[in-house]
Design a protein around this motif. Structure first.
Motif, PDB file in Angstrom:
ATOM      1  N   LYS A   1       0.830  -0.858  -0.134  1.00  0.00           N
ATOM      2  CA  LYS A   1      -0.139  -0.343   0.318  1.00  0.00           C
ATOM      3  C   LYS A   1       0.679   1.135   0.174  1.00  0.00           C
ATOM      4  O   LYS A   1       0.236   1.967   0.093  1.00  0.00           O
ATOM      5  CB  LYS A   1      -0.647  -0.421   1.126  1.00  0.00           C
TER       6      LYS A   1
ATOM      7  N   CYS B   1       0.867   6.926   0.049  1.00  0.00           N
ATOM      8  CA  CYS B   1      -0.755   6.192   0.151  1.00  0.00           C
ATOM      9  C   CYS B   1      -2.036   6.346  -0.063  1.00  0.00           C
ATOM     10  O   CYS B   1      -2.303   7.573   0.278  1.00  0.00           O
ATOM     11  CB  CYS B   1      -0.327   5.663   1.489  1.00  0.00           C
ATOM     12  N   SER B   2      -2.856   5.737  -1.163  1.00  0.00           N
ATOM     13  CA  SER B   2      -3.910   6.207  -1.484  1.00  0.00           C
ATOM     14  C   SER B   2      -5.019   6.063  -0.476  1.00  0.00           C
ATOM     15  O   SER B   2      -5.844   7.091  -0.152  1.00  0.00           O
ATOM     16  CB  SER B   2      -4.576   5.384  -1.975  1.00  0.00           C
ATOM     17  N   GLU B   3      -4.760   5.525   1.274  1.00  0.00           N
ATOM     18  CA  GLU B   3      -5.660   5.826   2.375  1.00  0.00           C
ATOM     19  C   GLU B   3      -4.526   6.475   3.279  1.00  0.00           C
ATOM     20  O   GLU B   3      -4.438   5.929   4.809  1.00  0.00           O
ATOM     21  CB  GLU B   3      -5.533   4.183   2.382  1.00  0.00           C
ATOM     22  N   ARG B   4      -4.313   7.624   3.064  1.00  0.00           N
ATOM     23  CA  ARG B   4      -3.428   8.581   3.027  1.00  0.00           C
ATOM     24  C   ARG B   4      -3.726   8.919   5.329  1.00  0.00           C
ATOM     25  O   ARG B   4      -3.025   9.557   5.812  1.00  0.00           O
ATOM     26  CB  ARG B   4      -3.111   9.878   2.911  1.00  0.00           C
ATOM     27  N   GLU B   5      -5.007   9.406   5.087  1.00  0.00           N
ATOM     28  CA  GLU B   5      -5.566   9.687   6.305  1.00  0.00           C
ATOM     29  C   GLU B   5      -5.602   8.798   7.233  1.00  0.00           C
ATOM     30  O   GLU B   5      -4.848   8.512   8.290  1.00  0.00           O
ATOM     31  CB  GLU B   5      -7.122  10.742   5.798  1.00  0.00           C
ATOM     32  N   ALA B   6      -5.605   7.810   6.863  1.00  0.00           N
ATOM     33  CA  ALA B   6      -5.726   6.684   7.308  1.00  0.00           C
ATOM     34  C   ALA B   6      -4.494   5.831   7.892  1.00  0.00           C
ATOM     35  O   ALA B   6      -4.222   5.680   9.718  1.00  0.00           O
ATOM     36  CB  ALA B   6      -7.014   5.212   7.276  1.00  0.00           C
ATOM     37  N   PHE B   7      -3.848   5.924   7.409  1.00  0.00           N
ATOM     38  CA  PHE B   7      -1.866   5.414   7.273  1.00  0.00           C
ATOM     39  C   PHE B   7      -1.975   6.498   8.263  1.00  0.00           C
ATOM     40  O   PHE B   7      -1.190   6.493   8.979  1.00  0.00           O
ATOM     41  CB  PHE B   7      -1.841   5.634   6.134  1.00  0.00           C
TER      42      PHE B   7
ATOM     43  N   GLU C   1      -1.802  12.159  -1.814  1.00  0.00           N
ATOM     44  CA  GLU C   1      -1.566  10.671  -1.644  1.00  0.00           C
ATOM     45  C   GLU C   1       0.393  10.855  -0.518  1.00  0.00           C
ATOM     46  O   GLU C   1       0.603   9.510  -0.085  1.00  0.00           O
ATOM     47  CB  GLU C   1      -0.961   9.888  -2.499  1.00  0.00           C
TER      48      GLU C   1
ATOM     49  N   TYR D   1       0.780  -2.115   8.642  1.00  0.00           N
ATOM     50  CA  TYR D   1      -0.544  -1.162   8.568  1.00  0.00           C
ATOM     51  C   TYR D   1      -1.054  -2.635   7.427  1.00  0.00           C
ATOM     52  O   TYR D   1      -0.568  -3.062   6.661  1.00  0.00           O
ATOM     53  CB  TYR D   1       0.112  -0.302   7.812  1.00  0.00           C
TER      54      TYR D   1
END
Length: 364
Positions: A267, A288-294, A338, A363
């Motif tokens: 990811k 990361c395409s899920e930056r907020e969660a990451f 991202e 992660y």
């Protein structure tokens, strides 16, 4: 474990005695503006970069502003600049009344040299490449375009102290190289500071005059200048750090090598290095395409990160007058959504590096 994104005092402690001696030397001299310390640093930094002249200034932004001004670029002129840069790169243009023309970045986060030519018009006066995150742009390709269209090159080297392309130091490919010595930079001061380098004696003299109220001789003001002088104490401290810059760079490259070798989460998109360029890793930027969660996941594990940069200049409120809208530069905007800078600083321990890697790989 708690890990900051950047820690400055560890690097200070590595050479604490040398820094303190340099500061006291400057203080005891009784001369605090445009003295021997600035002159010595300018000479040393010019030699380090392989340029003939260096002029110390108040900041990296002032370096950009005065570089554009010294080249006679102003109202009605256009300057090509990467769309995904820090806003200071653009301010150097607009503070002189010129117009920034944005070009999308490549996969290395630098200006896409294959898209520059389409942006050149009869009003274009210069290309302003930014060596973002510590990696040089493809300067040979940019030089060819500048020669073909008779354009100036102003290099923004605020993040590339010591970085080379084909063995040549950034800042020496064009007409002027602009540097910031903000404390977080690879060659950072203990306050604000900046400089330009050039091989052109006339340009160096112009900027030297501009930085000091437009005056070569006190009270004889030849042009409308500014007050933008690197002070003696900062110059003395920078001279210390410059002596150790190669070893500090080696350490950053070692940390980056650990990240590149051991981070193995599908990811996470790791940074790439352009052939011919040696990366000095001012920042270690991943996507990361899920930056907020990451980001939240890392924070919960005690790891702090930063975003360089969340709002591209063309979407900044201050540049609404330029008339751009969301979607005009999709690659830039995609990166802005991202990108994430991982902890990267001199003095980072192996335990801290391994912890960052372990947490990232875990992660889900």
């Amino acid at each position: 474990m708690n890990i900051e994104c950047n820690v400055l005092d560890r690097q200070f402690k590595m050479y604490q005695q040398e820094y303190e001696e340099a500061a006291l030397r400057a203080l005891r001299s009784g001369w605090y503006v445009l003295g021997k310390e600035v002159e010595s640093f300018e000479k040393s930094f010019a030699e380090f970069t392989g340029s003939k002249y260096c002029v110390g200034l108040n900041s990296g932004l002032d370096a950009l502003i005065l570089a554009v001004r010294a080249l006679g670029i102003g109202k009605g002129d256009e300057v090509i600049v990467p769309a995904n840069t820090y806003i200071a790169s653009v301010m150097g243009i607009t503070e002189n009344g010129a117009t920034p023309i944005f070009v999308e970045p490549d996969e290395y986060y630098n200006i896409d040299v294959w898209k520059i030519e389409a942006a050149i018009t009869k009003k274009t006066k210069a290309i302003l490449p930014v060596h973002l995150y510590g990696q040089s742009c493809d300067m040979r390709a940019i030089q060819k375009l500048a020669e073909k269209y008779h354009l100036y090159i102003i290099e923004d080297c605020a993040q590339s102290h010591g970085a080379c392309f084909d063995g040549q130091m950034t800042g020496t490919f064009g007409d002027i190289g602009c540097f910031s010595f903000y404390p977080t930079k690879n060659l950072g001061a203990f306050g604000d500071g900046g400089a330009i380098i050039t091989n052109n004696a006339e340009l160096a003299d112009k900027i030297m005059t501009l930085r000091n109220y437009g005056s070569r001789v006190k009270y004889h003001n030849e042009v409308e200048g500014v007050n933008s002088r690197l002070d003696e104490i900062q110059a003395a401290l920078l001279s210390v750090k410059l002596r150790h810059l190669d070893e500090l760079t080696d350490e950053r490259q070692w940390i980056a090598a650990c990240y590149l070798r051991e981070i193995a989460n599908p990811k996470i998109v790791l940074p790439k290095t352009l052939a011919g360029s040696d990366h000095v890793y001012h920042q270690f930027v991943v996507r990361c395409s899920e930056r907020e969660a990451f980001t939240q996941y890392l924070l919960e594990k005690g790891i702090k990160t930063m975003i360089h940069y969340p709002i591209p200049p063309h979407l900044a409120e201050s540049y609404a007058r330029l008339g751009y809208a969301k979607g005009d530069f999709p690659i830039t905007e995609g990166y802005a959504d991202e990108i994430l800078s991982l902890p990267m600083y001199n003095g980072m321990t192996e335990e801290e590096i391994e912890y960052v890697i372990e947490i990232i790989n875990s992660y889900p």
